[in-house]
Scaffold this active site. Structure first.
Site, PDB file in Angstrom:
ATOM      1  N   CYS A  17       1.004  -0.799   0.061  1.00  0.00           N
ATOM      2  CA  CYS A  17       0.158  -0.212   0.386  1.00  0.00           C
ATOM      3  C   CYS A  17       0.910   1.033   0.225  1.00  0.00           C
ATOM      4  CB  CYS A  17      -0.870  -0.330   1.153  1.00  0.00           C
ATOM      5  SG  CYS A  17      -2.829   1.390   1.308  1.00  0.00           S
ATOM      6  N   CYS A  24      -4.089  -0.624  10.125  1.00  0.00           N
ATOM      7  CA  CYS A  24      -4.314  -1.396   9.323  1.00  0.00           C
ATOM      8  C   CYS A  24      -3.932  -3.418   9.721  1.00  0.00           C
ATOM      9  CB  CYS A  24      -3.834  -1.247   7.708  1.00  0.00           C
ATOM     10  SG  CYS A  24      -3.701  -2.967   6.415  1.00  0.00           S
ATOM     11  N   ARG A 142      -5.184   7.654   9.148  1.00  0.00           N
ATOM     12  CA  ARG A 142      -5.121   6.845   7.979  1.00  0.00           C
ATOM     13  C   ARG A 142      -4.119   7.743   6.788  1.00  0.00           C
ATOM     14  NH1 ARG A 142      -8.254   3.321   5.234  1.00  0.00           N
ATOM     15  NH2 ARG A 142     -10.183   3.255   6.129  1.00  0.00           N
ATOM     16  N   CYS A 276     -20.804 -11.071   6.209  1.00  0.00           N
ATOM     17  CA  CYS A 276     -20.814 -12.620   7.083  1.00  0.00           C
ATOM     18  C   CYS A 276     -20.071 -12.073   8.825  1.00  0.00           C
ATOM     19  CB  CYS A 276     -19.543 -13.081   6.393  1.00  0.00           C
ATOM     20  SG  CYS A 276     -17.898 -11.559   6.366  1.00  0.00           S
ATOM     21  N   ASP A 298      -9.069 -12.755   5.257  1.00  0.00           N
ATOM     22  CA  ASP A 298      -7.905 -11.998   4.865  1.00  0.00           C
ATOM     23  C   ASP A 298      -7.987 -11.419   6.792  1.00  0.00           C
ATOM     24  OD1 ASP A 298     -10.721 -10.167   5.534  1.00  0.00           O
ATOM     25  OD2 ASP A 298      -9.542  -8.758   4.207  1.00  0.00           O
ATOM     26  N   CYS A 338     -23.780 -15.935  24.758  1.00  0.00           N
ATOM     27  CA  CYS A 338     -24.094 -16.070  23.435  1.00  0.00           C
ATOM     28  C   CYS A 338     -25.684 -16.790  23.204  1.00  0.00           C
ATOM     29  CB  CYS A 338     -23.351 -16.858  22.257  1.00  0.00           C
ATOM     30  SG  CYS A 338     -22.101 -15.442  22.114  1.00  0.00           S
ATOM     31  N   CYS A 341     -28.766 -15.194  24.644  1.00  0.00           N
ATOM     32  CA  CYS A 341     -29.170 -13.532  24.343  1.00  0.00           C
ATOM     33  C   CYS A 341     -30.166 -13.532  23.585  1.00  0.00           C
ATOM     34  CB  CYS A 341     -28.134 -13.102  23.860  1.00  0.00           C
ATOM     35  SG  CYS A 341     -27.998 -10.916  23.427  1.00  0.00           S
ATOM     36  N   CYS A 369     -19.445  -7.315  21.660  1.00  0.00           N
ATOM     37  CA  CYS A 369     -21.340  -7.364  22.181  1.00  0.00           C
ATOM     38  C   CYS A 369     -21.971  -6.728  23.231  1.00  0.00           C
ATOM     39  CB  CYS A 369     -20.656  -8.546  22.976  1.00  0.00           C
ATOM     40  SG  CYS A 369     -22.706  -9.647  23.942  1.00  0.00           S
TER      41      CYS A 369
END
Length: 404
Positions: A17, A24, A142, A276, A298, A338, A341, A369
């Site tokens: 980059c 990052c 950035r 996702c 990734d 979870c 919940c 959460c």
């Protein structure tokens, strides 16, 4: 073997980059390839691009009607215009005529020029622009390698996208500097022409042996029980989304599209989320590195996660492999918090890469959460009303007639 649908995120220059954004998680992966950070060492070879394109198209099941080539980095524009011309030519050569092929291009915007933007427009590329808000907020992290801000060059890129009528959306990292300015960030993004916004929470590890040292590129499965000063506070992240939701609710429904809101509304309507993070299992979206190596995600592109190489292994074999199946299903290992919940069917435990703390039962839980719970508690009745309005043949903006 059965063909199964899947997607691919392509890294044409790997993690290289031209910027040095301080949060990052991917640019540090150049160290894993054990070679000097030069474009010539990381630019995807034509033979790999060609083989990947052929495999990606041919491996799709007959019922798939459209596939998307997602170009990311690092910074994909470093690959140059000629690379993407070859990519499109390979897509046309190998397409069997049944598939609709689209392209997405995630960029920091600083290297855009007229020739590239004309190409993006002429070939219907959807551009994702990485921008964190107004100048003072954007330039917090950035930055270039010398620490200087990138905002001016990004805005020059925005002007080029508008001039060449390139469709673009925005991707904003929500971090410790901009999380307290949700209205300012939202209105800025609208003002530059973004009508589709993605907000990505910054969750970053702190090096275990030095509480004042920040570490990038760590495997999230090895996070220390501490976060960097750049990381977003979970509850503040929830409040950030809520503040933007309140503005959006008053007049932007159907005009501005926020990824988190779209996914939540889809779930209330009875559909699966397309993001996702909010799905029951991780999505089958491979990462293709510049050298042909394939990974499941990734966030999990480390040596131990390599599934194969496109020059030696077929997509069909990898999609059907036990290693890939284990990755897809791993998200379902949920903590008691979870499982108990009321919002489990909305977040499904969150992104595994953000599960960095243990609950009382000894199972890792999403750091975000509490923020997600704050968001759902604030917005659920409105999303339910929107879903009811849609089922009745009205629009989501007619939600007030269905509030309970």
């Amino acid at each position: 073997m059965d063909k199964k649908p899947f997607g691919v995120i392509i890294k044409p220059v790997g993690p290289l980059c031209n910027l040095d954004c301080k949060y990052c998680f991917y640019i540090e992966k150049s160290e894993f390839f054990n070679k000097e950070k030069k474009l010539a060492n990381f630019l995807m070879d034509d033979s790999i691009l060609e083989e990947f394109t052929r495999e990606y198209i041919e491996a799709q099941p007959d019922f798939v009607e459209e596939i998307n080539f997602i170009w990311q980095g690092g910074e994909p524009s470093l690959a140059g215009l000629e690379f993407f011309k070859k990519a499109v030519s390979f897509q046309k050569r190998f397409n069997n005529g049944k598939l609709k092929i689209s392209n997405s291009f995630q960029t920091n915007g600083t290297l855009l020029n007229s020739d590239l933007c004309k190409f993006l427009h002429d070939n219907n590329f959807l551009v994702g622009l990485s921008i964190d808000g107004p100048e003072s907020l954007h330039n917090s992290f950035r930055v270039r390698s010398d620490g200087s801000g990138s905002f001016a060059d990004v805005m020059a890129g925005v002007e080029l996208l508008h001039r060449h009528e390139v469709e673009f959306n925005t991707m904003t990292m929500v971090h410790s500097k901009n999380v307290n300015s949700p209205e300012r960030v939202y209105r800025f993004l609208k003002n530059i022409g973004s009508i589709f916004m993605q907000f990505i929470p910054c969750v970053e590890a702190r090096q275990e042996d030095d509480p004042f040292s920040l570490e990038r590129g760590l495997d999230p499965r090895e996070y220390a029980a501490g976060l960097s000063s750049r990381s977003v506070n979970s509850m503040k992240y929830g409040a950030f989304l809520n503040s933007i939701f309140d503005i959006w609710l008053k007049g932007d429904i159907g005009e501005v599209f926020v990824q988190d809101f779209d996914n939540t509304l889809a779930q209330f309507y009875g559909l699966d989320a397309n993001l996702c993070v909010y799905r029951e299992n991780c999505s089958p979206n491979f990462v293709l590195e510049h050298n042909g190596d394939l990974f499941s995600c990734d966030h999990l592109a480390f040596e131990r996660d390599r599934l194969g190489n496109i020059c030696r292994d077929s997509f069909v074999e990898i999609v059907n492999s036990s290693e890939f199946e284990d990755f897809i299903c791993a998200k379902s290992n949920l903590s008691k918090k979870c499982l108990d919940c009321v919002y489990l069917n909305l977040c499904h435990g969150g992104c595994p890469s953000n599960r960095i703390f243990f609950d009382s039962s000894g199972v890792k839980i999403d750091y975000l959460c509490d923020g997600h719970r704050l968001f759902y508690a604030h917005t659920s009745r409105y999303f339910q009303a929107m879903a009811d309005a849609l089922r009745a043949g009205w629009t989501a903006s007619d939600y007030s007639n269905f509030l309970r």
